[in-house]
Structures are given as structure tokens and as C-alpha cells.
Design a protein around this motif. Structure first.
Motif, PDB file in Angstrom:
ATOM      1  N   ALA A 155      -2.146   6.179   0.607  1.00 47.93           N
ATOM      2  CA  ALA A 155      -2.417   4.775   0.921  1.00 47.93           C
ATOM      3  C   ALA A 155      -2.360   3.874  -0.302  1.00 47.93           C
ATOM      4  N   GLY A 156      -2.912   4.348  -1.408  1.00 41.47           N
ATOM      5  CA  GLY A 156      -3.025   3.501  -2.593  1.00 41.47           C
ATOM      6  C   GLY A 156      -1.769   3.430  -3.439  1.00 41.47           C
ATOM      7  N   GLY A 157      -0.894   4.417  -3.301  1.00 46.02           N
ATOM      8  CA  GLY A 157       0.335   4.426  -4.083  1.00 46.02           C
ATOM      9  C   GLY A 157       0.087   4.803  -5.533  1.00 46.02           C
ATOM     10  N   GLN A 158       1.080   4.521  -6.369  1.00 42.70           N
ATOM     11  CA  GLN A 158       1.021   4.930  -7.776  1.00 42.70           C
ATOM     12  C   GLN A 158       0.113   4.062  -8.631  1.00 42.70           C
ATOM     13  N   ALA A 159      -0.092   2.824  -8.236  1.00 38.24           N
ATOM     14  CA  ALA A 159      -0.904   1.931  -9.060  1.00 38.24           C
ATOM     15  C   ALA A 159      -1.908   1.160  -8.196  1.00 38.24           C
ATOM     16  N   PRO A 160      -2.913   1.858  -7.658  1.00 37.09           N
ATOM     17  CA  PRO A 160      -3.899   1.147  -6.839  1.00 37.09           C
ATOM     18  C   PRO A 160      -4.717   0.188  -7.704  1.00 37.09           C
ATOM     19  N   PRO A 161      -5.232  -0.883  -7.108  1.00 34.66           N
ATOM     20  CA  PRO A 161      -5.988  -1.887  -7.868  1.00 34.66           C
ATOM     21  C   PRO A 161      -7.408  -1.410  -8.182  1.00 34.66           C
ATOM     22  N   LEU A 162      -7.536  -0.551  -9.194  1.00 34.46           N
ATOM     23  CA  LEU A 162      -8.831   0.049  -9.502  1.00 34.46           C
ATOM     24  C   LEU A 162      -9.524  -0.645 -10.671  1.00 34.46           C
ATOM     25  N   GLY A 179     -14.171  -0.192  -2.041  1.00 25.25           N
ATOM     26  CA  GLY A 179     -14.385  -1.574  -2.453  1.00 25.25           C
ATOM     27  C   GLY A 179     -13.239  -2.104  -3.296  1.00 25.25           C
ATOM     28  N   ASP A 180     -12.755  -1.278  -4.232  1.00 22.86           N
ATOM     29  CA  ASP A 180     -11.652  -1.694  -5.104  1.00 22.86           C
ATOM     30  C   ASP A 180     -10.349  -1.909  -4.331  1.00 22.86           C
ATOM     31  N   CYS A 181     -10.019  -0.979  -3.444  1.00 23.67           N
ATOM     32  CA  CYS A 181      -8.675  -0.962  -2.848  1.00 23.67           C
ATOM     33  C   CYS A 181      -8.580  -1.523  -1.436  1.00 23.67           C
TER      34      CYS A 181
END
Length: 179
Positions: free
Chosen positions: A112-119, A166-168
Motif C-alpha cells: 500500500a505504501g510503496g517505496q517512499a511512504p510519507p513517514l 497516522g503517517d500514511c
């Protein structure tokens, strides 16, 4: 009040009935990873989480698992629970299930988050710690200290999942509403 998870036995039975080659704990981890990574909740979730278009539509227990997981992750009272064996299972069985849960979570989160999730920085650290747990192997035996350590690890995993969700998932959704 959040919707309760189905029992481990119900989810295990549903997995077997559907012919899924995945443990109930790992499936719950995969589903939660998918949701925490920002994956869509809705029809076809099982196919996306398992990366298999031939998976049959989920039965009642698996659908209850999805609904409860979504509700618990969104709940502001932090009522999120991990689907794990009860305290009457051995320490070995419970720790093995927790490590399986973490492996499933990482797979679903990656899809779901892929290679660069917004963490956030904390999210990156939490994800790295979950990866360490996913690579761990349970040890036979154990004492009260090991029981206490497992309880602390379970609580860490629960909080880490909420942080990553929360982040993603929540963060991007709230930013869209503000724009």
C-alpha cells in the motif's frame, strides 16, 4: 465503542475454508499493514492484500476482521488490537504468532505504501523495529521476564501500527480535507 475482532479460531477456519495458504495472524497483520499504508478499504481487499486475483470473496469472519480492523485503526481512543493467540497459549506460540503478524504487516504496508511512504522520523524508526521483529524467531521455554517482555513488544507493535497509520493514512486524508 469499536467493533470486536472475530476470534482467532474463526479467522483460521475462514482462511482454511477459502483455501488460503496464510495463518490467521499473518493475514490480520497483512490487512493492517495494507490499511496503515493507505490501502483502500472495500471490495476486493483480500485480493489486493494477498496479491492474488483468484482469491474468493471473503466470508463472514474475514469481512468482520476487515470491518473491525478499519474501525479500530480509525478509533480515537486507540482501541486497536492485534489478532493473536490467547494467554493460555505457550510463550513460544504467542511470540511466533506475533512475529508472523509483523511479517504480514510489512508485506501489506509495502504494497500500500510503496517505496517512499510519507513517514515521520518516528514512523521510520517504528517501521525499522517492526522489520527486526518480523525477522525474529521464537525461542523455546521462557520465564516471567520473557512473558513481560512479550507483553511490552505487543504493546510496542500496537502503538507502532497506529503511528504508521497516522503517517500514511490519516495524515494524507486530513491534508486533502484542508486543501
Amino acid at each position: 465503542m469499536t467493533e470486536p475482532l472475530p476470534s482467532l479460531a474463526e479467522v483460521h477456519g475462514a482462511c482454511r475454508s477459502a483455501g488460503l495458504g496464510i495463518a490467521a495472524t499473518e493475514l490480520h497483520g497483512s490487512l493492517c499493514g495494507w490499511l496503515a499504508g493507505g490501502g483502500a478499504d472495500g471490495p476486493g481487499w483480500l485480493n489486493r492484500v494477498l496479491v492474488d486475483e483468484s482469491v474468493p470473496e471473503p466470508g463472514d469472519a474475514l469481512e468482520q476482521l476487515r470491518r473491525a480492523s478499519v474501525t479500530q485503526l480509525e478509533d480515537r481512543s486507540f482501541a486497536f488490537q492485534l489478532l493473536l493467540p490467547d494467554a493460555d497459549a505457550t510463550l513460544y506460540e504467542r511470540s511466533a504468532a506475533l512475529f508472523d503478524w509483523c511479517r504480514g504487516f510489512l508485506g501489506g504496508f509495502g504494497l500500500a505504501g510503496g517505496q517512499a511512504p510519507p513517514l515521520s522520523e518516528e514512523g521510520r524508526e517504528a517501521l525499522a523495529d517492526l522489520a527486526k521483529l518480523a525477522a525474529a524467531t521464537p525461542q523455546e521455554g521462557g520465564d516471567q521476564e520473557d512473558e513481560a517482555a512479550l507483553a511490552e513488544i505487543e504493546e510496542f507493535v500496537r502503538v507502532a501500527v497506529l503511528l504508521l497509520h497516522g503517517d500514511c493514512a490519516l495524515g494524507p486524508r486530513h491534508r486533502q480535507r484542508l486543501n
